[in-house]
Design a protein around this motif. Structure first.
Motif, PDB file in Angstrom:
ATOM      1  N   CYS A 133      -6.396   1.896   2.889  1.00 18.31           N
ATOM      2  CA  CYS A 133      -6.959   3.295   3.225  1.00 18.31           C
ATOM      3  C   CYS A 133      -7.190   2.902   1.042  1.00 18.31           C
ATOM      4  O   CYS A 133      -7.587   4.395   0.111  1.00 18.31           O
ATOM      5  CB  CYS A 133      -5.015   3.658   2.184  1.00 18.31           C
ATOM      6  N   CYS A 161      -4.350  -1.132   0.605  1.00 21.54           N
ATOM      7  CA  CYS A 161      -4.747  -1.500   1.079  1.00 21.54           C
ATOM      8  C   CYS A 161      -6.551  -1.359   1.468  1.00 21.54           C
ATOM      9  O   CYS A 161      -6.954  -0.248   1.020  1.00 21.54           O
ATOM     10  CB  CYS A 161      -4.255  -2.378   2.600  1.00 21.54           C
ATOM     11  N   CYS A 186       0.373  -1.204   0.284  1.00 25.59           N
ATOM     12  CA  CYS A 186       0.249   0.302   0.406  1.00 25.59           C
ATOM     13  C   CYS A 186       0.657   1.244   0.053  1.00 25.59           C
ATOM     14  O   CYS A 186       1.499   1.133   1.294  1.00 25.59           O
ATOM     15  CB  CYS A 186      -0.745   0.016   1.194  1.00 25.59           C
ATOM     16  N   ARG A 241      -0.578   4.492   0.434  1.00 26.12           N
ATOM     17  CA  ARG A 241      -0.686   4.540   1.626  1.00 26.12           C
ATOM     18  C   ARG A 241       0.258   4.786   3.097  1.00 26.12           C
ATOM     19  O   ARG A 241       0.860   5.260   3.834  1.00 26.12           O
ATOM     20  CB  ARG A 241      -2.033   5.314   1.864  1.00 26.12           C
ATOM     21  N   CYS A 242       0.058   3.356   3.209  1.00 25.49           N
ATOM     22  CA  CYS A 242       0.581   2.955   4.515  1.00 25.49           C
ATOM     23  C   CYS A 242       1.531   1.567   4.944  1.00 25.49           C
ATOM     24  O   CYS A 242       2.434   1.234   6.373  1.00 25.49           O
ATOM     25  CB  CYS A 242      -1.037   2.528   5.171  1.00 25.49           C
TER      26      CYS A 242
HETATM   27 ZN   LIG Z   1      -2.990   1.614   3.460  1.00 31.45          ZN
END
Ligand SMILES: [Zn+2]
Length: 177
Positions: free
Chosen positions: A172, A169, A131, A133-134
């Motif tokens: 997100c 994910c 992911c 983002r995270c």
């Molecule tokens: Zn994520």
């Protein structure tokens, strides 16, 4: 998307070649990001491939072959049941059939042919991107248009790179509206 599916397909087909089995790789014509007669991973690995538009062309091209691979199966233009029937026919003939593709579209809905083949296959390996983002395992493709989540009514298939899709994910992922 960015999970290494094509990289893994190429790795397995190289092993088939080392084992001196007759094999052929097919790639949908729709995917024109790279030279049409090769499959190529994001990291640059390449193998010769036969460009096809339909599963019928795959079946016609599988004569005298022990192992076939289809990359980016979700880009084949046939109806899902035709794709599944074609893969089953080849496997029933005794061929080893390797298929790589996305399991979900950008709306996080299953691609029907992939969903059925995952149920029918002797072996299934889910590969994950990370992911953006995270850093968790990404299971979804976030489609972005001008930096915003694509609306749910946008066409399902657009061939593209980093500018259009992000690996994300479940947490997100932003649902298209
Ligand atoms: Zn994520």
């Amino acid at each position: 998307m960015f999970s290494g599916k094509t990289e893994e397909l190429i790795r397995r087909m190289r092993q088939v070649q080392i084992a001196r089995q007759h094999c052929r790789i097919f790639t949908p014509r729709l995917d024109t990001r790279y030279t049409s007669s090769q499959v190529a991973s994001h990291s640059g690995a390449r193998l010769e491939a036969v460009p096809v538009s339909s599963i019928k062309e795959v079946i016609a091209g599988a004569e005298g072959v022990q192992v076939i691979a289809i990359d980016e199966l979700h880009f084949l233009e046939d109806r899902p049941e035709e794709i599944v029937a074609g893969c089953q026919e080849l496997a029933d003939r005794g061929l080893r059939v390797l298929v790589a593709g996305l399991d979900q579209n950008y709306r996080a809905e299953p691609f029907p042919a992939m969903a059925q083949l995952m149920a029918l296959a002797e072996q299934v390996d889910k590969l994950y991107a990370i992911c953006v983002r995270c850093g968790a395992y990404a299971t979804r493709s976030q489609r972005l248009i001008d930096g915003h989540p694509a609306p749910a009514n946008a066409p399902t298939i657009v061939v593209g790179g980093l500018d259009l899709y992000e690996a994300r994910c479940r947490a997100c992922y932003e649902v298209a509206v």
